[in-house]
Design an enzyme around this catalytic site. Structure first.
Site, PDB file in Angstrom:
ATOM      1  N   ARG A  93      22.586 -60.858 -47.406  1.00 57.72           N
ATOM      2  CA  ARG A  93      23.094 -60.274 -46.169  1.00 57.72           C
ATOM      3  C   ARG A  93      22.890 -61.239 -45.022  1.00 57.72           C
ATOM      4  NH1 ARG A  93      19.129 -54.957 -46.354  1.00 57.72           N
ATOM      5  NH2 ARG A  93      19.330 -54.633 -48.598  1.00 57.72           N
ATOM      6  N   ASP A 109      22.347 -60.748 -40.660  1.00 59.06           N
ATOM      7  CA  ASP A 109      22.142 -59.731 -39.618  1.00 59.06           C
ATOM      8  C   ASP A 109      23.334 -59.639 -38.673  1.00 59.06           C
ATOM      9  OD1 ASP A 109      19.570 -59.343 -40.540  1.00 59.06           O
ATOM     10  OD2 ASP A 109      18.681 -60.744 -39.102  1.00 59.06           O
ATOM     11  N   ARG A 142      14.765 -66.496 -38.527  1.00 58.65           N
ATOM     12  CA  ARG A 142      14.628 -66.198 -37.097  1.00 58.65           C
ATOM     13  C   ARG A 142      13.161 -66.139 -36.684  1.00 58.65           C
ATOM     14  NH1 ARG A 142      18.135 -60.952 -36.385  1.00 58.65           N
ATOM     15  NH2 ARG A 142      17.187 -61.074 -34.315  1.00 58.65           N
TER      16      ARG A 142
END
Lengths: 252, 252
Positions: free
Chosen positions: B51, B53, B201
């Site tokens: 995935r 974000d 991140r």
């Protein structure tokens, strides 16, 4: 009343160009003037170093306006930016009596960016012209070298409305390439004393014809020397163009 | 039915992330599946390498799906892209029996990009994290060097739902800087066998703390060695992150 000089950056994607228009279309100038009108509670016209077309971007457009403001330049910068949308930013503002962004400008610096890759890149679709076929950048530099100096650029644009000539001086005319995640970026850096309407996009368009072997360097030279808009070539799309900097006597 | 493997690029700005959600929110997976459902006139689920974000971009996401198609891969590529919006592009599609984009992936390659400049840049506002203060990139590289190799990354993310460990292998962890028209761009290139949720991140966020002298290299090392999410630092915003490439046995 004091005169202020400001540096403006914008993403031109959502706008019908820099210059305010009569109709209700959204323009950079219109949005900035509306913000200043609101801030100063009085009509505040804005002058710019020059127009940019619909879809063209800027990181160093220079503008001027007159206003009464007693809270300092740093506060003014914040106050204007609070009234502007995300896609328009004032990068700097300072008082400068007698300053005129267009008449005082000595050099305009543009950058035109091309993505050469088999597939389009969604992330750069608003700021790079996507071409799928490889470019012969050395041949394009050959054409770029020809335009340096003082020349009649009538092949690349009309004289301004209301008269004026088509002679311009080009100081820098350089192609460069680098790798980005989505492919090869080919960029044209051009700096001149001034530019005709569409001139950078016509230079890029015709140099790309050379880079794609659809026009020889000799044919480029002949078209350039004709000094006639009827000899013009392809007009590169607006969204690859960025007004990077405008130089004045105190910033050169 | 044949299995197809495809490379996907997207501007994540308008989407609630890659993964399809129950509600009516717009996701990359949802838009791609809708396009494939329409093209093949049958429900066509899509698998991805992983995935991303909300707000995260990709130039090299890898997906797979199964379909009956008799007109060749080049025609399939065009047909899918005609059904996709401007901000999602299939860059390549080819038949690959037995291929699984997540289980077969050997290496995920991300790039996180920061703009260091006094003023924000409208043109890159959706793809660069804007910071105004200078960064000590050498200090950040010191932190980046620590994470190379096989380590427990629990400080930088939770174990996947449904079990699993927090050990990951990092192959490349490198900061680089270059000049762009609006300021200095500082980019983090990180390649690993796999990443925890938010791991890139969180790595960037804590390394930026080091680069801003708000955390020493020694404090970074201690937090990393604690292997506990409670020792985590700043979470860098999503929009600076790009999934650049996923490597498989046949592309490494």
């Amino acid at each position: 009343m004091a005169r202020y000089r400001a540096i403006l950056a914008y993403d031109g994607t959502a706008y019908a160009g820099y210059q305010r228009q009569r109709s209700g279309t959204s323009t950079i100038q219109g949005v900035v003037e509306t913000a200043l009108n609101d801030l100063f509670a009085t009509p505040t016209p804005v002058w710019a170093s020059g127009r940019t077309d619909s879809g063209v971007h800027a990181v160093g457009q220079v503008i001027a306006f007159e206003a009464s403001w007693k809270h300092g330049e740093a506060t003014l910068l914040k106050a204007i930016n609070r009234l502007l949308p995300d896609d328009i930013v004032v990068r700097d503002v300072r008082q400068h009596e007698g300053f005129h962004p267009r008449f005082d400008a000595l050099r305009r610096c543009y950058r035109y960016s091309i993505l050469v890759a088999p597939a389009p890149d969604p992330l750069t679709r608003h700021c790079l012209w996507h071409l799928t076929r490889p470019l012969d950048v050395e041949a394009m530099q050959g054409a770029a070298d020809l335009v340096v100096g003082v020349h009649d650029f009538a092949t690349f644009g009309h004289a301004p409305e209301g008269g004026g000539h088509t002679i311009r001086q080009i100081f820098v005319s350089r192609w460069q390439r680098d790798e980005i995640p989505s492919g090869e970026r080919v960029s044209y850096i051009v700096e001149g004393n001034a530019f005709l309407y569409h001139m950078v996009r016509r230079l890029v368009g015709m140099m790309v014809e050379v880079g794609q072997a659809r026009r020889s360097l000799e044919a480029f030279r002949e078209a350039f020397e004709q000094a006639d808009i009827r000899a013009t070539g392809r007009l590169a799309p607006a969204h690859g163009l960025l007004l990077e900097r405008v130089d004045y006597a105190d910033t050169q």
